[in-house]
Design a protein around this motif. Structure first.
Motif, PDB file in Angstrom:
ATOM      1  N   SER A 165      31.833  51.396  26.770  1.00 58.23           N
ATOM      2  CA  SER A 165      32.971  52.065  26.131  1.00 58.23           C
ATOM      3  C   SER A 165      32.499  52.674  24.819  1.00 58.23           C
ATOM      4  O   SER A 165      31.705  52.073  24.089  1.00 58.23           O
ATOM      5  CB  SER A 165      34.112  51.073  25.868  1.00 58.23           C
ATOM      6  N   THR A 166      32.974  53.878  24.544  1.00 56.51           N
ATOM      7  CA  THR A 166      32.558  54.570  23.328  1.00 56.51           C
ATOM      8  C   THR A 166      33.588  55.622  22.960  1.00 56.51           C
ATOM      9  O   THR A 166      34.352  56.086  23.814  1.00 56.51           O
ATOM     10  CB  THR A 166      31.184  55.243  23.521  1.00 56.51           C
ATOM     11  N   GLY A 193      28.962  44.151  21.159  1.00 52.04           N
ATOM     12  CA  GLY A 193      29.175  45.400  20.429  1.00 52.04           C
ATOM     13  C   GLY A 193      27.944  45.846  19.680  1.00 52.04           C
ATOM     14  O   GLY A 193      26.835  45.873  20.211  1.00 52.04           O
ATOM     15  N   GLY A 194      28.142  46.154  18.402  1.00 53.69           N
ATOM     16  CA  GLY A 194      27.056  46.685  17.592  1.00 53.69           C
ATOM     17  C   GLY A 194      25.933  45.711  17.342  1.00 53.69           C
ATOM     18  O   GLY A 194      24.850  46.110  16.911  1.00 53.69           O
ATOM     19  N   PHE A 208      29.524  51.633  22.344  1.00 56.19           N
ATOM     20  CA  PHE A 208      28.204  52.087  22.785  1.00 56.19           C
ATOM     21  C   PHE A 208      27.745  53.273  21.940  1.00 56.19           C
ATOM     22  O   PHE A 208      28.494  54.216  21.707  1.00 56.19           O
ATOM     23  CB  PHE A 208      28.251  52.483  24.262  1.00 56.19           C
ATOM     24  N   GLY A 209      26.501  53.207  21.489  1.00 56.85           N
ATOM     25  CA  GLY A 209      25.960  54.239  20.617  1.00 56.85           C
ATOM     26  C   GLY A 209      25.889  53.796  19.175  1.00 56.85           C
ATOM     27  O   GLY A 209      25.301  54.484  18.333  1.00 56.85           O
ATOM     28  N   ARG A 210      26.481  52.633  18.869  1.00 54.64           N
ATOM     29  CA  ARG A 210      26.467  52.125  17.496  1.00 54.64           C
ATOM     30  C   ARG A 210      25.632  50.847  17.376  1.00 54.64           C
ATOM     31  O   ARG A 210      25.722  50.134  16.384  1.00 54.64           O
ATOM     32  CB  ARG A 210      27.895  51.867  17.013  1.00 54.64           C
ATOM     33  N   ASP A 249      25.956  63.203  23.601  1.00 51.44           N
ATOM     34  CA  ASP A 249      25.156  62.838  22.432  1.00 51.44           C
ATOM     35  C   ASP A 249      24.442  61.500  22.622  1.00 51.44           C
ATOM     36  O   ASP A 249      23.633  61.105  21.775  1.00 51.44           O
ATOM     37  CB  ASP A 249      26.043  62.748  21.183  1.00 51.44           C
ATOM     38  N   LEU A 250      24.753  60.804  23.712  1.00 54.11           N
ATOM     39  CA  LEU A 250      24.208  59.465  23.920  1.00 54.11           C
ATOM     40  C   LEU A 250      23.172  59.407  25.033  1.00 54.11           C
ATOM     41  O   LEU A 250      22.150  58.735  24.900  1.00 54.11           O
ATOM     42  CB  LEU A 250      25.345  58.486  24.243  1.00 54.11           C
ATOM     43  N   VAL A 251      23.462  60.073  26.145  1.00 55.77           N
ATOM     44  CA  VAL A 251      22.589  59.972  27.314  1.00 55.77           C
ATOM     45  C   VAL A 251      22.397  61.346  27.933  1.00 55.77           C
ATOM     46  O   VAL A 251      23.141  62.283  27.651  1.00 55.77           O
ATOM     47  CB  VAL A 251      23.178  59.009  28.369  1.00 55.77           C
TER      48      VAL A 251
END
Length: 206
Positions: free
Chosen positions: A99-100, A18-19, A55-57, A106-108
Motif C-alpha cells: 500500500s502506498t 511499514g517504514g 511502500f516507498g518510505r 516512481d517506485l517500480v
C-alpha cells in the motif's frame, strides 16, 4: 462428537510492516545469547497476509525490496540463511500486499508491475462513505456519534475550506477527540466545540 484436541481453531496471520522494514528483516535473525532464530516477517505471515504499508518510505530502496520478492512470488518458495552460511528452503504461502500513496511509476518499473497482477486504486470517499466510516470508527473508539456533529464538521472543515476528504480522517479525528476528552476529563462527544478543537489540532494548511 469427540473433538481431536490436537487441532485448534486459529485465525490466519495478518502482519503489517511499514517504514521500519529493512532487507535484514526478511531473513533469519540469530540470537547469540539465547541460541535461537527469530523468524522474518514473511514466515510469521505464512498462510495469511503480509502488508507492506507506506511502500516507498522504507530505509531500503523500493527496487531492492521488490527484487527480494521476485523468486518467492513466482515459485512460492523462499530461501533463508542460517548463521552458519547454510541456506534452507521454506514454503512461501503468503499473500503480499503493498500500500502506498506515492505514484507507482516512481517506485517500480513496468516489468515488476506485471508481476503484481491485482492493483486496486482507493480514492477519496464520498460523503455517504465518509459518514459510514466515521460512524463505525466512532463506535469502535467509544465516541458518541452524532449526525448533527458530522454535518457541522463537513460544512466547517471540508466544504468551506474546500478540503478533500480522506478515508483516514475519521480515525485520526476520533483519536483527537478521545485524547482531548481524557485531558479535560469529559465524555468524548461530537459537539461543535470538541470537533473544532480536534480539527484545529489535526489539520495543517500546506
Amino acid at each position: 462428537m469427540r473433538k481431536d484436541l490436537r487441532w485448534i481453531r486459529i485465525r490466519r496471520p495478518f502482519i503489517v510492516v511499514g517504514g521500519e522494514l529493512t532487507l535484514s528483516g526478511l531473513d533469519l535473525v540469530f540470537d547469540d545469547t539465547l541460541k535461537y532464530y527469530e523468524a522474518p516477517f514473511q514466515v510469521k505471515a505464512n498462510g495469511g497476509i503480509l502488508l507492506i504499508d507506506d511502500f516507498g518510505r522504507q530505509q531500503v530502496r523500493p527496487r531492492d525490496l521488490l527484487n527480494r520478492w521476485i523468486v518467492p512470488l513466482e515459485n512460492r518458495i523462499d530461501y533463508l540463511s542460517l548463521h552458519t552460511g547454510r541456506k534452507i528452503e521454506i514454503p512461501f504461502d503468503v499473500l503480499v500486499m503493498f500500500s502506498t500513496n506515492l505514484p507507482p511509476k516512481d517506485l517500480v518499473d513496468e516489468a515488476f508491475l506485471r508481476r503484481l497482477r491485482h492493483k486496486i486504486e482507493i480514492g477519496d470517499p464520498s460523503f455517504d462513505e465518509y459518514r459510514e466510516i466515521f460512524k463505525k470508527v466512532a463506535v469502535s473508539k467509544g465516541v458518541a456519534y452524532s449526525d448533527e456533529g458530522l454535518a457541522y464538521l463537513l460544512q466547517e472543515w471540508y466544504i468551506k475550506p474546500q478540503r478533500k476528504m480522506r478515508a483516514s480522517h475519521p480515525r485520526d479525528l476520533c483519536d483527537q477527540i478521545v485524547d482531548i476528552s481524557r485531558y479535560l476529563s469529559v465524555e468524548p462527544i461530537m459537539s461543535k466545540e470538541m470537533l473544532d478543537r480536534a480539527a484545529e489540532s489535526y489539520f495543517v494548511e500546506l
